[in-house]
Design an enzyme around this catalytic site. Structure first.
Site, short mmCIF file in Angstrom:
data_model
loop_
_atom_site.label_atom_id
_atom_site.label_comp_id
_atom_site.label_asym_id
_atom_site.label_seq_id
_atom_site.Cartn_x
_atom_site.Cartn_y
_atom_site.Cartn_z
N ALA A 140 0.83 -1.20 0.11
CA ALA A 140 0.02 0.16 0.54
C ALA A 140 1.20 1.50 -0.16
O ALA A 140 2.55 1.00 0.37
CB ALA A 140 -1.02 0.00 1.20
N ASP A 141 0.03 2.13 -0.72
CA ASP A 141 1.02 3.30 0.54
C ASP A 141 -0.47 4.23 0.02
O ASP A 141 -1.29 4.21 -0.47
CB ASP A 141 1.70 3.73 -1.92
#
Length: 263
Positions: A140-141
């Site tokens: 994720a980011d």
């Protein structure tokens, strides 16, 4: 509660999902999340969490969280999953995109690529291939957008102060991606989520304390809405608290289920 405003199909080149561009409406107004007031502190180790989720209890599923974020560890634990931690250790500054949605998607892919390469080198990949388990890697980011400008993790006290002062009596949006990779067959499913945070006035002494403490340097935009110093200063959240903290539960759950159906 009904989902409304700008709902559309978005094709990011890897999967087409339904996204909410602006807000969640219910009861005639913005949805305000209950804010967490406790500090987040977790050791870097393998989490073995018991929960009510059917898939979490399944011995045929192995989850790897490719993140060093304490918030993401907390959220995935709250979802009832058992998981192992790995970190990507990439230089995020080497990947640049004009649109925040494209940037967080690209970074989630880059993190997955780096972790898969690491697993191949240390023999973990062969172990997974030889096993009967379905192994899913979650990466994720997140970035913060304020006044149309993308903000990542602040690198200096001056930058952190500028970021936080900008949120005072104003608002910021969080754009976060989630990518689920089936380690065995390489298939990927992903998407992004957006939330908005509205703040009351943030006193200078609060900003000083946050910078001195140092946690603001490890989160996108220096945005710590769950911190006990800042949570009382949040007027409202349009979206969900878990999305603001970096791992939207509904999107993550959907991607895991969709990946299991394909495996």
């Amino acid at each position: 509660m009904t989902l409304s405003t700008s709902q559309k199909n978005v094709d990011l080149g890897w999967t087409k999902i339904r996204t909410l561009d602006s807000s969640v409406e219910g009861g005639g107004g913005k949805k305000t999340e209950n804010l967490l007031s406790e500090n987040l502190s977790f050791p870097l180790r393998c989490f073995l969490v018991s929960g009510s989720s059917t898939m979490a209890a399944s011995s045929a599923l192995r989850l790897i969280l490719g993140s060093s974020s304490a918030s993401r560890r907390q959220i995935l634990s709250e979802m009832g999953y058992q998981f192992t931690l790995l970190s990507a250790d990439i230089d995020e500054k080497e990947i640049r995109m004009e649109k925040p949605e494209e940037l967080v998607v690209a970074l989630a892919h880059a993190k997955a690529d780096a972790i898969l390469e690491k697993m191949t080198k240390n023999g973990m990949m062969q172990e997974i291939v030889d096993s009967q388990e379905t192994t899913l890697l979650i990466t994720a980011d997140q970035v913060v957008v304020h006044d149309g400008v993308i903000r990542e993790k602040p690198t200096t006290p001056e930058e952190a102060r500028k970021f936080i002062q900008g949120y005072s009596q104003s608002h910021a949006a969080t754009i976060g991606s989630v990518l689920v990779t089936d380690v065995k067959n390489g298939s990927r499913r992903g998407g992004w989520d957006k939330s908005e945070v509205y703040f009351h006035k943030i006193p200078d002494e609060v900003i000083d304390s946050l910078i001195e403490e140092g946690n603001v340097f490890y989160v996108a935009g220096g945005l710590l809405v769950e911190h006990p110093l800042t949570s009382p200063l949040v007027e409202s959240i349009v979206g969900t608290m878990d999305s603001v903290m970096g791992l939207p539960k509904a999107l993550t759950e959907k991607l895991i289920k969709d990946s299991l159906q394909e495996s």
